[in-house]
Design an enzyme around this catalytic site. Structure first.
Site, PDB file in Angstrom:
ATOM      1  N   ASN A 148       1.629   2.467   8.618  1.00  0.00           N
ATOM      2  CA  ASN A 148       1.344   1.125   8.116  1.00  0.00           C
ATOM      3  C   ASN A 148       1.189   0.149   9.283  1.00  0.00           C
ATOM      4  O   ASN A 148       1.750   0.372  10.357  1.00  0.00           O
ATOM      5  CB  ASN A 148       2.490   0.660   7.206  1.00  0.00           C
ATOM      6  CG  ASN A 148       2.421   1.298   5.841  1.00  0.00           C
ATOM      7  OD1 ASN A 148       1.340   1.484   5.288  1.00  0.00           O
ATOM      8  ND2 ASN A 148       3.571   1.641   5.285  1.00  0.00           N
ATOM      9  N   CYS A 169      -1.035   7.432   1.328  1.00  0.00           N
ATOM     10  CA  CYS A 169       0.146   6.673   0.945  1.00  0.00           C
ATOM     11  C   CYS A 169       0.769   7.327  -0.278  1.00  0.00           C
ATOM     12  O   CYS A 169       0.088   7.996  -1.057  1.00  0.00           O
ATOM     13  CB  CYS A 169      -0.244   5.228   0.638  1.00  0.00           C
ATOM     14  SG  CYS A 169       1.113   4.160   0.161  1.00  0.00           S
ATOM     15  N   HIS A 170       2.074   7.112  -0.452  1.00  0.00           N
ATOM     16  CA  HIS A 170       2.786   7.743  -1.562  1.00  0.00           C
ATOM     17  C   HIS A 170       2.627   6.987  -2.877  1.00  0.00           C
ATOM     18  O   HIS A 170       2.889   7.531  -3.947  1.00  0.00           O
ATOM     19  CB  HIS A 170       4.282   7.825  -1.249  1.00  0.00           C
ATOM     20  CG  HIS A 170       4.590   8.381   0.097  1.00  0.00           C
ATOM     21  ND1 HIS A 170       4.656   7.597   1.233  1.00  0.00           N
ATOM     22  CD2 HIS A 170       4.838   9.641   0.505  1.00  0.00           C
ATOM     23  CE1 HIS A 170       4.938   8.352   2.278  1.00  0.00           C
ATOM     24  NE2 HIS A 170       5.045   9.594   1.873  1.00  0.00           N
ATOM     25  N   HIS A 199      -1.485  -0.335  -1.417  1.00  0.00           N
ATOM     26  CA  HIS A 199      -0.333  -1.134  -1.849  1.00  0.00           C
ATOM     27  C   HIS A 199      -0.703  -2.203  -2.868  1.00  0.00           C
ATOM     28  O   HIS A 199       0.177  -2.914  -3.348  1.00  0.00           O
ATOM     29  CB  HIS A 199       0.389  -1.778  -0.660  1.00  0.00           C
ATOM     30  CG  HIS A 199       1.242  -0.806   0.103  1.00  0.00           C
ATOM     31  ND1 HIS A 199       2.175  -1.213   1.026  1.00  0.00           N
ATOM     32  CD2 HIS A 199       1.322   0.547   0.078  1.00  0.00           C
ATOM     33  CE1 HIS A 199       2.791  -0.153   1.536  1.00  0.00           C
ATOM     34  NE2 HIS A 199       2.273   0.934   0.972  1.00  0.00           N
TER      35      HIS A 199
END
Length: 431
Positions: A148, A169-170, A199
């Site tokens: 990030n 990304c998770h 995000h």
């Protein structure tokens, strides 16, 4: 022999998940795992941990550490990036403490906001060095970026280098399960579509047996009276119509609505954990001191394959068995009401020929509008890093939704100047 290089291998738990997964995957396990980190102690700990996992998984792979990054990258087929430039101390602490002097509070500070801007500015020069090394010694390798600020870093790699890059990304992987479990709804056989930016991607559709679940989801969310960790996301869903992929503590600082000095009661009302990331860092450092005894020197250490994307992506490329991911890629007309120079998060199909992003079309107008407030900051941070012009740092901060809702222009500029000075050992000279 297949070569998988892990940059930032001192992130031992994450390296265990990603590389342990590879060592358990038949199509990947006969590989060289090349580990690189600037911290020799953490590097040695990760090496010993992976030697144990590899031995107990049949000993198919070879684990090697490198003190020279270019040697670690040489002839790699795949590169996994998980670096954190400046670390928790002093840089993350600085990202939180200096803004506090100006009355600006944060929760995570790694993706957007003033913390995300300066983390991006510190990381981009290192990523460009990695790219130059890769262009020289492994030009055909795929870079899987987990660092990030995801959109900022991946955008730079895709626009300013020749390296094939995808950001991972998770949040997409766990989005629907988090939502449904929080509302005590069944998670089996769910159909969903997610797209947006990292995000701040949107759960555009969620169905079971062809039935739209959103009406029941919104009903249950409205009826939930006990405080919980997802209150900001529920409020965003109520007001904007769609559930957002990243957690409430992240979402609270990507928008101007929740962390406000003039309305301190909002912190309690929405259960917002201020200073969450520094607190997490302290807890994780302490936890590692106990955990490393269990996993570093454990000769019987075993591993079970996780849901991390990395090994499944590599497996798909090596076997031509298609696999679907949520990937961060350049917006080549994929989301038609977001800019073409933005990094977007969309469904992607992976096979032997690479990673193929899927067309989405227009996002709902309100979702695209919210994404744009974040994209503006991302693009200006990239511009600042590439041009070395200080004015773009100021402009990124002035356009940040949370920062601009709290501070005057004069205070934003003064805060940025103080942060530039504090981080000067990690930043190039700005004019």
């Amino acid at each position: 022999m297949l070569k998988i290089t892990f940059i930032g291998a001192g992130s031992s738990v994450f390296a265990k998940n990603v590389l342990g997964d590879c060592l358990l995957t038949p199509a990947l396990r006969e590989c060289e795992v090349a580990l690189y980190d600037i911290d020799p102690i953490r590097l040695a700990e990760s090496e010993q941990m992976l030697i144990n996992i590899n031995k107990n998984a049949g000993g198919y792979g070879t684990i090697k550490t490198y003190s020279d990054r270019k040697e670690a990258l040489k002839e790699a087929n795949y590169v996994v990036n998980a670096i954190q430039v400046g670390g928790y101390k002093p840089c993350t602490v600085t990202d939180f403490e200096i803004p506090k002097k100006y009355g600006l509070k944060q929760t995570i500070g790694d993706t957007l906001g003033i913390g995300g801007i300066f983390r991006g500015l510190r990381t981009i020069p290192v990523m460009l060095e990695i790219a130059r090394d890769m262009e020289e010694v492994c030009p055909d390798a795929w870079l899987l970026n987990y660092t990030n600020p995801m959109s900022i870093i991946t955008n730079v790699m895709q626009r300013s280098t020749k390296i094939k890059t995808v950001g991972l990304c998770h949040s997409v992987q766990v989005c629907t399960d988090t939502l449904l479990k929080g509302l005590e709804m069944d998670t089996e056989n769910i159909e969903w579509q997610i797209a947006g930016i990292n995000h701040m991607a949107w759960l555009l559709e969620i169905k079971k047996d062809g039935v739209d679940l959103y009406p029941e989801i919104k009903k249950r969310a409205a009826e939930k009276e006990v405080k919980h960790k997802d209150m900001v996301r529920y409020e965003m869903m109520r007001r904007f119509g769609y559930y957002v992929t990243e957690s409430s503590e992240h979402t609270a600082e990507y928008t101007p609505y929740f962390i406000k000095s003039n309305y301190p009661e909002l912190i309690d009302r929405y259960n917002i954990p201020l200073d969450e990331y520094p607190r997490r860092c302290v807890e994780q450092i302490a936890k590692w001191e106990n955990l490393k005894g269990e996993i570093v020197n454990n000769k019987e250490l075993l591993h079970e394959r996780t849901n991390e994307y990395a090994s499944y992506i590599l497996e798909a490329m090596e076997t031509d068995k298609p696999y679907k991911i949520g990937g961060n890629v350049l917006n080549t007309g994929l989301i038609t009401n977001l800019p073409k120079n933005a990094c977007v998060e969309v469904p992607c199909l992976v096979d032997k020929t690479g990673i193929h992003p899927c067309y989405v079309g227009d996002l709902p107008v309100q979702c695209a509008a919210l994404n744009m407030t974040n994209i503006n900051v991302q693009l200006l941070t990239v511009e600042a890093a590439l041009s070395k012009k200080k004015e773009y740092i100021y402009q990124a901060a002035m356009l940040d939704p949370h920062t601009s809702s709290e501070l005057s222009i004069e205070d934003i500029v003064a805060m940025c100047d103080e942060l530039i000075e504090a981080h000067k050992d990690w930043l190039p000279k700005y004019i």
